[in-house]
Enzyme design. Sequence first.
Site, PDB file in Angstrom:
ATOM      1  N   ASP A 154      58.202   9.611  91.116  1.00  0.00           N
ATOM      2  CA  ASP A 154      57.738  10.500  92.346  1.00  0.00           C
ATOM      3  C   ASP A 154      57.758  11.785  92.014  1.00  0.00           C
ATOM      4  OD1 ASP A 154      60.274   9.404  92.679  1.00  0.00           O
ATOM      5  OD2 ASP A 154      59.754   8.927  94.595  1.00  0.00           O
ATOM      6  N   ASP A 183      49.154   6.059  83.433  1.00  0.00           N
ATOM      7  CA  ASP A 183      47.718   6.236  83.975  1.00  0.00           C
ATOM      8  C   ASP A 183      47.530   7.124  85.189  1.00  0.00           C
ATOM      9  OD1 ASP A 183      45.093   5.490  84.527  1.00  0.00           O
ATOM     10  OD2 ASP A 183      45.239   3.230  84.957  1.00  0.00           O
TER      11      ASP A 183
HETATM   12  O1  LIG Z   1      40.470  -0.067  82.218  1.00  0.00           O
HETATM   13  C1  LIG Z   1      40.002   0.288  83.293  1.00  0.00           C
HETATM   14  O2  LIG Z   1      39.095   0.288  83.771  1.00  0.00           O
HETATM   15  C2  LIG Z   1      40.852   1.398  83.899  1.00  0.00           C
HETATM   16  C3  LIG Z   1      41.774   2.111  82.446  1.00  0.00           C
HETATM   17  C4  LIG Z   1      42.309   3.393  82.962  1.00  0.00           C
HETATM   18  O3  LIG Z   1      42.208   3.995  84.038  1.00  0.00           O
HETATM   19  C5  LIG Z   1      42.933   4.124  81.849  1.00  0.00           C
HETATM   20  O4  LIG Z   1      43.238   3.494  80.936  1.00  0.00           O
HETATM   21  O5  LIG Z   1      43.068   5.389  82.179  1.00  0.00           O
HETATM   22 MG   LIG Z   2      42.991   5.946  84.036  1.00  0.00          MG
END
Ligand SMILES: O=C(O)CCC(=O)C(=O)O
Ligand SMILES: [Mg+2]
Length: 420
Positions: free
Chosen positions: A283, A307
């Site tokens: 965070d 991600d």
């Molecule tokens: O697999 C997905 O639909 C999302 C994956 C994702 O957001 C990513 O790998 O950045």
């Molecule tokens: Mg993503």
Amino acid sequence: MSYDYEKVEVPADGETITADEDGTLDVPENPIIPIIHGDGIGKDVGPAAQKVLDAAAEATGRSVEWMRVYAGSTAREKYDENLPDDTVEAIKQFHVAIKGPLTTPVGAGFRSLNVALRQKLDLFANVRPTYHLDGVPSPVKEPSTMDMVFFRENTEDVYAGIEWEAGTDEVEQVRDFVGEEMGFEDTMHDGPIGIGVKPISEYGTKRLVRESIDYAIENDRDSVTLVHKGNIMKFTEGAFRDWGYEVAEEEYGEDVITEDTLWDEHDGEQPEGTLVVKDRIADNMLQQLLTRTGDYSVIATMNLNGDYMSDAAGAQIGGLGIAPGANFGQKRCLAEPVHGSAPKHAGEDKANPTAMILSGRLMFEYMGWDDAGQLIRDAVEESISSKKVTYDLERQIEGGEKLKASEFAENVVENIHELS
Ligand SMILES: O=C(O)CCC(=O)C(=O)O
Ligand SMILES: [Mg+2]
Ligand SMILES: NC(=O)C1=CN([C@@H]2O[C@H](COP(=O)(O)OP(=O)(O)OC[C@H]3O[C@@H](n4cnc5c(N)ncnc54)[C@H](OP(=O)(O)O)[C@@H]3O)[C@@H](O)[C@H]2O)C=CC1
């Protein structure tokens, strides 16, 4: 290795990239490269990027023999399945490939095909270099201070898909086991519940962190930051931090020092030629991305943190239309942009193909085509500096000229011709 493809044709003219035991690639001048255009805006940015990559290859005395392979909606049309073996085997056989985004339904339906490809091909490192191109509008004051490379563990964490749906017998079995046998009865509310498992292994962590440190050393980066929420998830994210430091301390000798050593022994002055390994809680790190951008260089983290963080960092360099990435495993690279299939813009020839083009640049660099990669970057930068851009940048640039995805790609191709 050869494979009997069911519905794709291997181009007759191209040659196959091969790899020896230690992972060194032998790349011919006319390699066969599998490509998945993808769902949604993939139909727009896939072909647009292909044109630019072709031009860069040609300008540096090479050619690419593309081999269209399928996943997602196009695979459903052609094979009546989401991810045919042809596609997975093609990426295994040819070692290097590129893909556009694939749509994943929320809450039900099939699991992510993007995650499935990474898992099936053991593409353990999702690498997302986040750097600012000249002329790209940004919501921050000094976008050029953003120059981070995210190494995101790609095969485990909550993305492993170990979860059970509320109302099923399975979830009740897990609830009983976790509650009664493991002593967490009071921790879970009564009534319908979904339960997921977050595996973080020493093996998965160490190979990812090793990859990030090797990259940092090879590319003269000054630090690797391990990002985790180990204060709360002690035995998963906390273990990631501890195993990460173990790699740094046990495998790299004196050239890699921790932040503690930096302060205890060097008064905060980083000795020439060393790499500092530090860690931050996730965070806090999300605000540090904005407030102390220049203090961070290479980031190593787990799947979910990576991600979230790569989209957030992507916003600082102009948005998802710009942000490239690639997945790497042993002798394998599958390049893909950070963004998804942006369904609301699908098929309109308007989405920004830059992220996919720059993902192709990463793929070329993996193949040793650094000159073609540099040409791509310079040509894209030239288009954007001259304010010839797609809708996402045009809405932020005064006096910008709005181009379609295909027109933007043509403009970049013209620049490649002029620059080469
Ligand atoms: O697999 C997905 O639909 C999302 C994956 C994702 O957001 C990513 O790998 O950045
Ligand atoms: Mg993503
Ligand atoms: N690796 C992959 O294949 C990934 C797949 N996905 C999947 O994609 C689907 C859609 O996800 P969603 O959450 O909408 O996220 P997306 O990344 O697809 O899009 C979100 C927003 O980002 C902007 N954007 C994204 N790509 C571009 C581009 N090339 N050019 C210009 N603007 C762009 C658009 O913003 P605006 O409309 O404001 O202009 C868009 O509406 C989901 O099914 C998700 O699972 C998501 C991420 C990665």
